[in-house]
Write an enzyme that holds these catalytic residues in place. Structure first.
Site, PDB file in Angstrom:
ATOM      1  N   GLU A   1      -5.228  -8.142  -0.228  1.00 31.58           N
ATOM      2  CA  GLU A   1      -5.769  -7.552   0.929  1.00 31.58           C
ATOM      3  C   GLU A   1      -7.279  -7.056   0.545  1.00 31.58           C
ATOM      4  O   GLU A   1      -7.282  -6.293  -0.111  1.00 31.58           O
ATOM      5  CB  GLU A   1      -5.019  -6.829   1.803  1.00 31.58           C
ATOM      6  CG  GLU A   1      -5.409  -6.231   3.041  1.00 31.58           C
ATOM      7  CD  GLU A   1      -4.797  -5.186   3.721  1.00 31.58           C
ATOM      8  OE1 GLU A   1      -3.539  -5.290   3.565  1.00 31.58           O
ATOM      9  OE2 GLU A   1      -5.146  -4.170   4.290  1.00 31.58           O
TER      10      GLU A   1
ATOM     11  N   GLU B   1       0.753  -1.187  -0.079  1.00 29.47           N
ATOM     12  CA  GLU B   1      -0.153  -0.112  -0.062  1.00 29.47           C
ATOM     13  C   GLU B   1       0.689   1.269  -0.034  1.00 29.47           C
ATOM     14  O   GLU B   1       0.708   1.960   0.896  1.00 29.47           O
ATOM     15  CB  GLU B   1      -1.168   0.142   1.002  1.00 29.47           C
ATOM     16  CG  GLU B   1      -2.025  -1.193   1.178  1.00 29.47           C
ATOM     17  CD  GLU B   1      -3.220  -0.989   2.069  1.00 29.47           C
ATOM     18  OE1 GLU B   1      -3.115  -0.113   3.091  1.00 29.47           O
ATOM     19  OE2 GLU B   1      -4.143  -1.663   2.202  1.00 29.47           O
TER      20      GLU B   1
END
Length: 263
Positions: free
Chosen positions: A187, A98
């Site tokens: 995720e 991320e």
């Protein structure tokens, strides 16, 4: 949540939840690998060993929003893992969890190129690559992907949380799908993007149906007993995997039932 990083938990997930992949999201900052490298690496190794023994895939994730600032440490970590496990076909590398607002072309992409090159010295296994804005901007990746003739066996990840990320996020995934880029949702969750708040089972099922229609796998966040709505377990759940459905949160029970329905 290092107390859950053990073979008992992995085996429970395989035999009862029917998972085919786990993600070892290793903390890097805030008391993680940067300050206790051996402890964090050993937790990852315990999960790798358990996953390989159980015959499932394991994603080894450098869980760091600022990985571009820790490239040397990331390279050292992945070099060690690739040297030991690089010939095990069930091992997958995820090099940058991320990125936030770093630029894809000038920061994130060069970082990935460096890490993939380093890993390739010891392993030809799949490497998963993140994008800007918490792994959502696959449209930017599609416009300027890595050259697979130089960086083979790579895929890109999308992260989503169903109570926050809706059709607009799927539209960006579709841009990458249209360019034939391989994707894994490494995720995702039923909650809001914070990991807490409301859960949206209906939207999560919409996501799963979409992903599976495109042959995209998905990994749910998170196997934890933290008091937040994205956690699969209620506080105080067994750390060895000795759970019944009464130990599962609403998100955990929905995930458990969905996974088992697919077997």
């Amino acid at each position: 949540m290092g107390q859950f990083w053990n073979a008992g938990v992995v085996n429970k997930l395989v035999t009862d939840w029917h998972v085919t992949v786990v993600r070892a999201a290793m903390g890097v900052e805030s008391g993680g690998y940067l300050t206790q490298a051996t402890t964090e690496k050993n937790r990852v190794i315990a999960v790798i060993e358990a996953a390989l023994a159980a015959g499932i895939y394991v994603v080894v994730d450098w869980h760091d929003h600022n990985a571009d600032q820790h490239q040397g440490q990331a390279k050292t970590f992945f070099d060690e893992i690739a040297k030991t496990y690089g010939n095990c076909p069930h091992l997958i590398f995820e090099t940058f969890n991320e990125p936030e607002w770093q630029d894809w072309s000038s920061v994130i992409k060069p970082y990935h190129q460096t890490l993939v090159t380093s890993i390739r010295a010891k392993s030809q296994n799949l490497v998963i690559l993140g994008s800007r804005m918490w792994d959502q901007r696959l449209d930017e990746v599609a416009a300027n992907p890595l050259d697979t003739s130089k960086y083979p066996n790579i895929a890109y990840t999308v992260h989503f949380y169903a109570a926050t990320h809706k059709q607009w996020n799927r539209d960006m995934v579709q841009v990458a799908v249209n360019k034939n880029l391989p994707i894994l949702a490494s995720e995702c969750g039923l909650s809001e993007a914070s990991g807490n708040g409301n859960i949206d089972v209906t939207e999560f099922n919409t996501w799963v149906n979409y992903l599976e229609s495109k042959s995209i796998g998905w990994i749910v966040w998170s196997l934890a007993d933290k008091a937040e709505s994205s956690a699969m377990l209620k506080p105080g759940a067994s750390t060895s995997g000795a759970w019944s459905t009464s130990n599962y949160t609403p998100a955990g029970l929905a995930t458990y039932n969905l996974l088992r329905s697919k077997q």
